[in-house]
Write a protein that holds these residues in place. Structure first.
Motif, PDB file in Angstrom:
ATOM      1  N   UNK A 168       0.818  -1.219   0.000  1.00 43.27           N
ATOM      2  CA  UNK A 168       0.000   0.000   0.000  1.00 43.27           C
ATOM      3  C   UNK A 168       0.846   1.261   0.000  1.00 43.27           C
ATOM      4  N   UNK A 169       1.993   1.233   0.693  1.00 50.36           N
ATOM      5  CA  UNK A 169       2.836   2.414   0.841  1.00 50.36           C
ATOM      6  C   UNK A 169       4.289   2.105   0.487  1.00 50.36           C
ATOM      7  N   UNK A 170       4.964   3.121  -0.054  1.00 51.93           N
ATOM      8  CA  UNK A 170       6.394   3.036  -0.351  1.00 51.93           C
ATOM      9  C   UNK A 170       7.108   4.167   0.362  1.00 51.93           C
ATOM     10  N   UNK A 171       8.328   3.888   0.840  1.00 52.48           N
ATOM     11  CA  UNK A 171       9.124   4.870   1.574  1.00 52.48           C
ATOM     12  C   UNK A 171      10.520   4.945   0.955  1.00 52.48           C
ATOM     13  N   UNK A 172      11.017   6.161   0.810  1.00 53.63           N
ATOM     14  CA  UNK A 172      12.317   6.385   0.171  1.00 53.63           C
ATOM     15  C   UNK A 172      13.204   7.208   1.097  1.00 53.63           C
ATOM     16  N   UNK A 173      14.415   6.724   1.318  1.00 51.60           N
ATOM     17  CA  UNK A 173      15.393   7.437   2.147  1.00 51.60           C
ATOM     18  C   UNK A 173      16.089   8.481   1.294  1.00 51.60           C
ATOM     19  N   UNK A 174      15.789   9.749   1.543  1.00 51.80           N
ATOM     20  CA  UNK A 174      16.423  10.855   0.821  1.00 51.80           C
ATOM     21  C   UNK A 174      17.665  11.271   1.603  1.00 51.80           C
ATOM     22  N   UNK A 175      18.775  10.614   1.308  1.00 53.79           N
ATOM     23  CA  UNK A 175      19.975  10.797   2.124  1.00 53.79           C
ATOM     24  C   UNK A 175      20.448  12.240   2.139  1.00 53.79           C
ATOM     25  N   UNK A 176      20.546  12.867   0.967  1.00 53.93           N
ATOM     26  CA  UNK A 176      21.074  14.233   0.895  1.00 53.93           C
ATOM     27  C   UNK A 176      20.118  15.261   1.465  1.00 53.93           C
ATOM     28  N   UNK A 177      18.833  14.972   1.397  1.00 60.73           N
ATOM     29  CA  UNK A 177      17.826  15.913   1.896  1.00 60.73           C
ATOM     30  C   UNK A 177      17.515  15.718   3.365  1.00 60.73           C
ATOM     31  N   UNK A 178      18.065  14.672   3.980  1.00 59.49           N
ATOM     32  CA  UNK A 178      17.776  14.342   5.381  1.00 59.49           C
ATOM     33  C   UNK A 178      16.268  14.235   5.609  1.00 59.49           C
ATOM     34  N   UNK A 179      15.640  13.429   4.759  1.00 59.38           N
ATOM     35  CA  UNK A 179      14.194  13.250   4.866  1.00 59.38           C
ATOM     36  C   UNK A 179      13.807  11.873   4.352  1.00 59.38           C
ATOM     37  N   UNK A 180      12.546  11.512   4.589  1.00 63.80           N
ATOM     38  CA  UNK A 180      11.975  10.279   4.051  1.00 63.80           C
ATOM     39  C   UNK A 180      10.725  10.659   3.265  1.00 63.80           C
ATOM     40  N   UNK A 181      10.711  10.306   1.988  1.00 65.10           N
ATOM     41  CA  UNK A 181       9.531  10.531   1.163  1.00 65.10           C
ATOM     42  C   UNK A 181       8.610   9.321   1.287  1.00 65.10           C
ATOM     43  N   UNK A 182       7.316   9.583   1.461  1.00 66.76           N
ATOM     44  CA  UNK A 182       6.335   8.508   1.614  1.00 66.76           C
ATOM     45  C   UNK A 182       5.280   8.637   0.522  1.00 66.76           C
TER      46      UNK A 182
END
Length: 434
Positions: A295-309
């Motif tokens: 249902x959901x995907x999560x991405x580690x945005x290393x350079x942005x210091x964030x997680x996109x969902x």
């Protein structure tokens, strides 16, 4: 460990109308019973294809469920692509995946060119290297590992020699034996994934901006590149993951700051971009995780210091950011994993903080909320995996050459286990649990 492919009670020609079937992987117990539409039962004894004997008329619905879970050992089997409407064709893409508490852990040590193999204490989560470990790598600079769903073979991406090595796993000892010649990839393979049906392997080639696709020989584990491979994706593909049903491949493009989504042909393994692909992410996407329901995907945005969902469109594979995404982390997430219940996600953060963070997942939206305070990791935690039981989290620490292990509480919080961290080779990059 997986059993040899085969079924009990299959009668492809029986009944009327269209048949419903698919692939079973990971079964090692006995007594598994599948059910279609709460009436047609099928006892399945081993891994491989299965088909319900009773037919279903065109336009009627089907729903495959697990009526009886396996025992000896106790396992949990889940169904994907299990429901729908008959559309003038037999259904062949139902996936049934069986798991049990992890028995072995595999770690790719890129600088020492070897693979550490550990036996897992299922009660405590602690690791002990098996006899013969570490095992010399068939290629150079091993950076990523993946176990096939039946637990018979280990695949290792060798970024220095541009290939994928194949190893048979001894079911009794966990020892590795090289199988054949490594399969050539594009330049700089840094991530690999095996589809849930155990039919195809995908390798992300960082330097070529491509993904190589291989057919898997189920008896030997050997790889054969399919016609049309490699496939172009975005800039510097650094991570990839299939959805639980094996319908789509998600590729995190580090330099492109986006996610390529490709439909997977279940028969050939061929890839086709879905409408709207690639989908934007934060800068430096380095890892991708998908919840157990797809249902959901999560991405580690290393350079942005964030997680996109993102929410996942089950029919098209397309991604839509969830409300509040991206979620700030205050640190650079390098690797992500979602627990088997889909309630929590864990992130290995590679900044000087050297920590592992836990997040609670909001079931209705997929939004993230930090669960407790991040816990200390080793130096440069870069790889993360979770035991199929959901009771333990494992993290490879690149600069301290070891593996941290944490127990997981009912609230999703992490606590280091006794004896951790456990020594690995030089620069351990990736870990897989079977």
């Amino acid at each position: 460990m997986g059993a040899v492919a085969g079924i009990v009670g299959c009668n492809i020609g029986g009944g009327s109308g269209y048949t419903v079937g698919g692939t079973l992987t990971g079964l090692s117990g006995s007594g598994l019973v599948l059910q279609d539409n709460s009436g047609s039962n099928l006892s399945v004894a081993s891994n491989g294809p299965f088909v319900f004997s009773s037919g279903i008329d065109n336009g009627d619905v089907y729903s495959v469920t697990v009526a009886t879970q396996p025992s000896n050992p106790t396992q949990t089997c889940t169904v994907h692509n299990g429901s729908g409407t008959i559309d003038s064709a037999n259904v062949t893409n139902v996936i049934v995946s069986c798991t049990q508490p992890g028995q072995l852990a595999f770690v790719a040590n890129q600088l020492s060119d070897d693979i550490s193999v550990y036996a897992i204490n299922s009660a405590t989560g602690t690791l002990s290297q098996v006899a013969g470990s570490p095992f010399a790598s068939a290629g150079t600079t091993p950076v990523a590992v993946a176990v096939d769903p039946n637990g018979q073979f280990l695949y290792v991406a060798d970024s220095g020699s541009n290939d994928v090595s194949v190893y048979a796993i001894d079911a009794d000892t966990g020892a590795l034996t090289e199988t054949g010649i490594p399969a050539p990839t594009g330049n700089g393979p840094v991530a690999i994934a095996v589809d849930p049906s155990d039919s195809h392997l995908f390798a992300a080639n960082l330097s070529d901006n491509t993904v190589s696709v291989f057919a898997i020989d189920s008896s030997t584990g050997m790889l054969t590149e399919i016609t049309g491979s490699p496939y172009g994706v975005g800039q510097q593909p650094a991570a990839l993951k299939t959805d639980p049903g094996g319908n789509f491949l998600y590729v995190a493009n580090y330099a492109g700051a986006n996610i390529s989504v490709l439909a997977i042909d279940a028969t050939s393994g061929a890839l086709t971009n879905v409408a709207g692909s690639p989908f934007g992410s934060g800068t430096g996407p380095a890892s991708i995780a998908i919840d157990p329901t797809g249902t959901f995907a999560y991405v580690a945005d290393e350079s942005a210091a964030s997680i996109s969902a993102y929410s996942i469109n089950a029919a098209t594979g397309a991604l839509t950011p969830v409300p509040g995404s991206p979620f700030g982390t205050g640190s650079s997430p390098e690797s992500l994993v979602v627990d088997p219940t889909g309630q929590f996600m864990y992130a290995a953060n590679v900044t000087s903080n050297n920590e592992v963070a836990a997040y609670a997942i909001t079931p209705s939206s997929g939004a993230l909320a930090l669960a407790g305070s991040p816990v200390a990791g080793g130096a440069l935690p870069v790889g993360i995996a979770i035991d199929p039981s959901g009771l333990f989290v494992y993290v490879t620490n690149d600069n301290s050459n070891d593996v941290s292990v944490y127990s997981v509480s009912s609230a999703g919080l992490l606590t280091p286990v006794g004896g951790a961290p456990f020594a690995a080779g030089s620069q351990p990059r990736s870990i897989a649990i079977d």
